[in-house]
Design a protein around this motif. Structure first.
Motif, PDB file in Angstrom:
ATOM      1  N   GLU A  19       0.816  -1.230   0.000  1.00  0.00           N
ATOM      2  CA  GLU A  19       0.000   0.000   0.000  1.00  0.00           C
ATOM      3  C   GLU A  19       0.847   1.277   0.000  1.00  0.00           C
ATOM      4  O   GLU A  19       0.456   2.284  -0.610  1.00  0.00           O
ATOM      5  CB  GLU A  19      -0.976   0.012   1.179  1.00  0.00           C
ATOM      6  N   PRO A  20       1.991   1.312   0.683  1.00  0.00           N
ATOM      7  CA  PRO A  20       2.789   2.546   0.670  1.00  0.00           C
ATOM      8  C   PRO A  20       3.338   2.940  -0.709  1.00  0.00           C
ATOM      9  O   PRO A  20       3.931   4.009  -0.832  1.00  0.00           O
ATOM     10  CB  PRO A  20       3.944   2.224   1.639  1.00  0.00           C
ATOM     11  N   GLY A  21       3.165   2.088  -1.707  1.00  0.00           N
ATOM     12  CA  GLY A  21       3.606   2.449  -3.057  1.00  0.00           C
ATOM     13  C   GLY A  21       5.099   2.313  -3.288  1.00  0.00           C
ATOM     14  O   GLY A  21       5.706   3.152  -3.961  1.00  0.00           O
ATOM     15  N   ALA A 158       9.654   5.596  -6.063  1.00  0.00           N
ATOM     16  CA  ALA A 158      10.124   6.195  -7.318  1.00  0.00           C
ATOM     17  C   ALA A 158       9.303   7.431  -7.621  1.00  0.00           C
ATOM     18  O   ALA A 158       8.070   7.408  -7.549  1.00  0.00           O
ATOM     19  CB  ALA A 158       9.980   5.197  -8.455  1.00  0.00           C
ATOM     20  N   GLU A 169      10.064  10.436   8.170  1.00  0.00           N
ATOM     21  CA  GLU A 169       9.324  10.574   9.436  1.00  0.00           C
ATOM     22  C   GLU A 169       8.087   9.676   9.460  1.00  0.00           C
ATOM     23  O   GLU A 169       7.375   9.569   8.471  1.00  0.00           O
ATOM     24  CB  GLU A 169       8.900  12.043   9.603  1.00  0.00           C
ATOM     25  N   PHE A 171       4.361   8.745  11.064  1.00  0.00           N
ATOM     26  CA  PHE A 171       3.201   9.274  11.788  1.00  0.00           C
ATOM     27  C   PHE A 171       2.363   8.094  12.251  1.00  0.00           C
ATOM     28  O   PHE A 171       2.061   7.200  11.471  1.00  0.00           O
ATOM     29  CB  PHE A 171       2.335  10.156  10.876  1.00  0.00           C
TER      30      PHE A 171
ATOM     31  N   PRO B  20       5.021   7.887  -6.897  1.00  0.00           N
ATOM     32  CA  PRO B  20       5.574   7.533  -5.580  1.00  0.00           C
ATOM     33  C   PRO B  20       4.576   6.854  -4.629  1.00  0.00           C
ATOM     34  O   PRO B  20       4.968   6.432  -3.543  1.00  0.00           O
ATOM     35  CB  PRO B  20       6.004   8.899  -5.009  1.00  0.00           C
ATOM     36  N   GLY B  21       3.308   6.764  -5.038  1.00  0.00           N
ATOM     37  CA  GLY B  21       2.339   6.061  -4.192  1.00  0.00           C
ATOM     38  C   GLY B  21       1.843   6.851  -3.000  1.00  0.00           C
ATOM     39  O   GLY B  21       1.664   6.293  -1.908  1.00  0.00           O
ATOM     40  N   SER B  40      -5.645   5.756  -0.781  1.00  0.00           N
ATOM     41  CA  SER B  40      -4.217   5.488  -1.003  1.00  0.00           C
ATOM     42  C   SER B  40      -3.982   4.406  -2.051  1.00  0.00           C
ATOM     43  O   SER B  40      -2.860   3.971  -2.240  1.00  0.00           O
ATOM     44  CB  SER B  40      -3.527   5.119   0.313  1.00  0.00           C
ATOM     45  N   ALA B  78       2.980  16.579   3.868  1.00  0.00           N
ATOM     46  CA  ALA B  78       2.959  16.069   5.245  1.00  0.00           C
ATOM     47  C   ALA B  78       2.192  16.995   6.190  1.00  0.00           C
ATOM     48  O   ALA B  78       1.641  16.532   7.194  1.00  0.00           O
ATOM     49  CB  ALA B  78       4.394  15.869   5.745  1.00  0.00           C
ATOM     50  N   ALA B  81      -1.220  15.544   6.559  1.00  0.00           N
ATOM     51  CA  ALA B  81      -1.347  14.098   6.813  1.00  0.00           C
ATOM     52  C   ALA B  81      -2.471  13.799   7.795  1.00  0.00           C
ATOM     53  O   ALA B  81      -3.352  12.972   7.529  1.00  0.00           O
ATOM     54  CB  ALA B  81      -0.020  13.536   7.335  1.00  0.00           C
ATOM     55  N   HIS B 157       2.880   8.422   2.735  1.00  0.00           N
ATOM     56  CA  HIS B 157       2.583   7.068   2.278  1.00  0.00           C
ATOM     57  C   HIS B 157       1.871   6.277   3.374  1.00  0.00           C
ATOM     58  O   HIS B 157       2.407   6.129   4.470  1.00  0.00           O
ATOM     59  CB  HIS B 157       3.880   6.355   1.884  1.00  0.00           C
ATOM     60  N   ALA B 158       0.673   5.791   3.065  1.00  0.00           N
ATOM     61  CA  ALA B 158      -0.092   4.994   4.025  1.00  0.00           C
ATOM     62  C   ALA B 158       0.478   3.582   4.083  1.00  0.00           C
ATOM     63  O   ALA B 158       0.709   2.962   3.044  1.00  0.00           O
ATOM     64  CB  ALA B 158      -1.549   4.932   3.596  1.00  0.00           C
ATOM     65  N   VAL B 159       0.683   3.086   5.293  1.00  0.00           N
ATOM     66  CA  VAL B 159       1.140   1.705   5.447  1.00  0.00           C
ATOM     67  C   VAL B 159      -0.062   0.744   5.434  1.00  0.00           C
ATOM     68  O   VAL B 159       0.069  -0.411   5.047  1.00  0.00           O
ATOM     69  CB  VAL B 159       1.968   1.556   6.746  1.00  0.00           C
ATOM     70  N   GLY B 160      -1.215   1.264   5.844  1.00  0.00           N
ATOM     71  CA  GLY B 160      -2.404   0.419   5.843  1.00  0.00           C
ATOM     72  C   GLY B 160      -2.780  -0.063   7.231  1.00  0.00           C
ATOM     73  O   GLY B 160      -3.829  -0.680   7.425  1.00  0.00           O
ATOM     74  N   THR B 163      -0.457   3.661  10.370  1.00  0.00           N
ATOM     75  CA  THR B 163       0.776   4.445  10.385  1.00  0.00           C
ATOM     76  C   THR B 163       1.082   4.929   8.967  1.00  0.00           C
ATOM     77  O   THR B 163       0.566   4.378   7.980  1.00  0.00           O
ATOM     78  CB  THR B 163       1.978   3.648  10.946  1.00  0.00           C
ATOM     79  N   PHE B 164       1.913   5.941   8.904  1.00  0.00           N
ATOM     80  CA  PHE B 164       2.220   6.611   7.634  1.00  0.00           C
ATOM     81  C   PHE B 164       3.678   7.047   7.670  1.00  0.00           C
ATOM     82  O   PHE B 164       4.214   7.321   8.744  1.00  0.00           O
ATOM     83  CB  PHE B 164       1.329   7.858   7.470  1.00  0.00           C
ATOM     84  N   TYR B 165       4.281   7.136   6.490  1.00  0.00           N
ATOM     85  CA  TYR B 165       5.635   7.680   6.399  1.00  0.00           C
ATOM     86  C   TYR B 165       5.650   8.881   5.462  1.00  0.00           C
ATOM     87  O   TYR B 165       5.057   8.830   4.370  1.00  0.00           O
ATOM     88  CB  TYR B 165       6.620   6.635   5.863  1.00  0.00           C
ATOM     89  N   ALA B 166       6.332   9.922   5.880  1.00  0.00           N
ATOM     90  CA  ALA B 166       6.606  11.031   4.974  1.00  0.00           C
ATOM     91  C   ALA B 166       7.882  10.712   4.207  1.00  0.00           C
ATOM     92  O   ALA B 166       8.740   9.971   4.690  1.00  0.00           O
ATOM     93  CB  ALA B 166       6.774  12.327   5.760  1.00  0.00           C
ATOM     94  N   ASP B 167       8.012  11.283   3.018  1.00  0.00           N
ATOM     95  CA  ASP B 167       9.249  11.134   2.253  1.00  0.00           C
ATOM     96  C   ASP B 167      10.436  11.583   3.097  1.00  0.00           C
ATOM     97  O   ASP B 167      10.381  12.619   3.770  1.00  0.00           O
ATOM     98  CB  ASP B 167       9.202  12.015   0.992  1.00  0.00           C
TER      99      ASP B 167
END
Lengths: 185, 185
Positions: A19-21, A158, A169, A171, B20-21, B40, B78, B81, B157-160, B163-167
Motif C-alpha cells: 500500500e505505501p507504493g 520512485a 518521518e 506518523f 511515488p504512491g 491510497s 505532510a 497528513a 505514504h499509508a502503510v495500511g 501508520t504513515f511515512y513522509a518522504d
C-alpha cells in the motif's frame, strides 16, 4: 541461515508492504530460468491480498508472467535502491540479473519464481487475469514473507524522474483510525 | 492570491506526483455539492497521464465519481497528513468535509470538482472506464497543477495499519537512468 531470515506472515500483511507504493523487484520463472524486473506501478485492490501490477512487453519478464501466471513481489529496502535501478537498466534477454547483481534467492513456497532474501518482504502471487488494454495484471497473494533482519527496511518510492525517496518521518494515527483498520493489522 | 499558489504544469508531470504512491485527497462534485475522500490505492498506467484508482460504494464519493466521471487527485503534503486521516473517518453523506476541515478550494480548469489549494499538486481527471469486478476507475489526467509554495511538500505514504511515512532521504539516480527517463522529466 536462509530459514532464519525470511519468516512467513499472514496474508493480510501483504497490504502493509505494498500500500505505501514502494519500488518493487518482481521475480518470475519462465520454465527455464529465473528473472527479476524493477516496477513501481502497483496497488492494492482489496484487503485480502489482491493487487494490480502494470507492465508490458517492453519488460522481458512480461512474457514469463503471462505464460506462467506467477511472480513474487519483492519489496527492497533502501539498501537495495541503487541495485533496483541498475536492474531496471538491463534486460533478462541477455543478462542473468540475479547473478550479475548478486541477489540471494531462495525457493518460494507456492510459486516457482524465487524469493529475494535481502528484501524487506516478499509476496508470492498468482496472476488471476490480464487486462491487455492497460497492461494490468490482477494478482492474488498466496504467501507472504517478512525479513525482520533487513539491514535498511525503509521503503523506496520512485518519483518517475530518476529520483527516489526513502521513507522518513513516521506518523502514528492508529488511535484516530481505529474504527476503520482492517482486523489484525 | 489563489492564482499565485497553484500553477499549471505539463500533463506528463502528473506521473511524478502519483508514481511515488502517495496518500491522495480525491475531490468530486455530484451535481450539487463538492466532496473529498482519502484514498491510497492508485497507480500510473502509462506515461501520458493515465492512472488507476481503486474505491467502492463504501465511499460516499464513489457515486459522484461514477455519475459525473470526473475527479481531482489532490496530493497532500505532510502538513495535511492528519487532516487526510480525519477526512477518511467521516462521510460526505452527513458532513461538509471541505468546510469542516477548512480546506481551501479553487475551481478546476477542465472538471467541476475543485482543486485543494494547500496540496502539493492537483491532477484533474476524467474517468474513462470503471471495472466493477475490481472497483477500478481508469482515469485520464486532463490538467495538472503544482503548488510551489506548499509548506511541507513531503509526500505521505499509508502503510495500511494506521501508520504513515513522509518522504525522507532523497536518492538521485538520474544519470544512471538517463537512457530510460521519459522525455521532459
Amino acid at each position: 541461515m536462509a530459514e532464519r531470515r525470511m519468516k512467513p506472515v499472514k496474508l493480510e500483511k501483504a497490504l502493509t508492504f505494498l500500500e505505501p507504493g514502494p519500488l518493487l523487484l518482481v521475480t518470475t520463472f519462465d520454465g527455464k530460468k529465473n528473472n527479476v524486473m524493477t516496477i513501481s506501478w502497483s496497488m492494492p485492490l482489496d484487503f485480502d491480498g489482491r493487487f494490480a501490477l502494470c507492465t508490458g512487453p517492453w519488460n522481458y519478464s512480461f512474457a514469463a508472467l503471462r505464460k506462467r501466471k506467477e511472480c513474487v513481489l519483492c519489496v527492497p529496502g533502501a539498501n537495495l535502491a541503487k541495485t533496483a535501478v541498475q536492474i531496471g537498466m538491463v534486460s533478462g534477454a541477455d543478462t542473468d540479473k540475479l547473478a550479475r547483481f548478486g541477489l540471494k534467492t531462495r525457493p518460494a513456497a507456492c510459486v516457482q519464481a524465487p524469493l529475494l532474501e535481502d528484501c524487506v518482504a516478499c509476496v508470492e502471487c498468482r496472476a488471476e487475469r490480464f487486462l491487455p488494454a492497460y497492461g494490468l495484471f490482477i494478482l492474488q497473494a498466496v504467501k507472504v514473507w517478512e525479513n525482520p533482519s533487513c539491514p535498511d527496511p525503509r521503503l523506496v518510492h520512485a518519483v518517475g524522474d530518476g529520483t527516489f525517496y526513502a521513507d522518513g518521518e513516521k506518523f502514528n494515527f492508529r488511535r484516530l483510525m481505529r474504527a476503520k483498520l482492517p482486523p489484525g493489522l
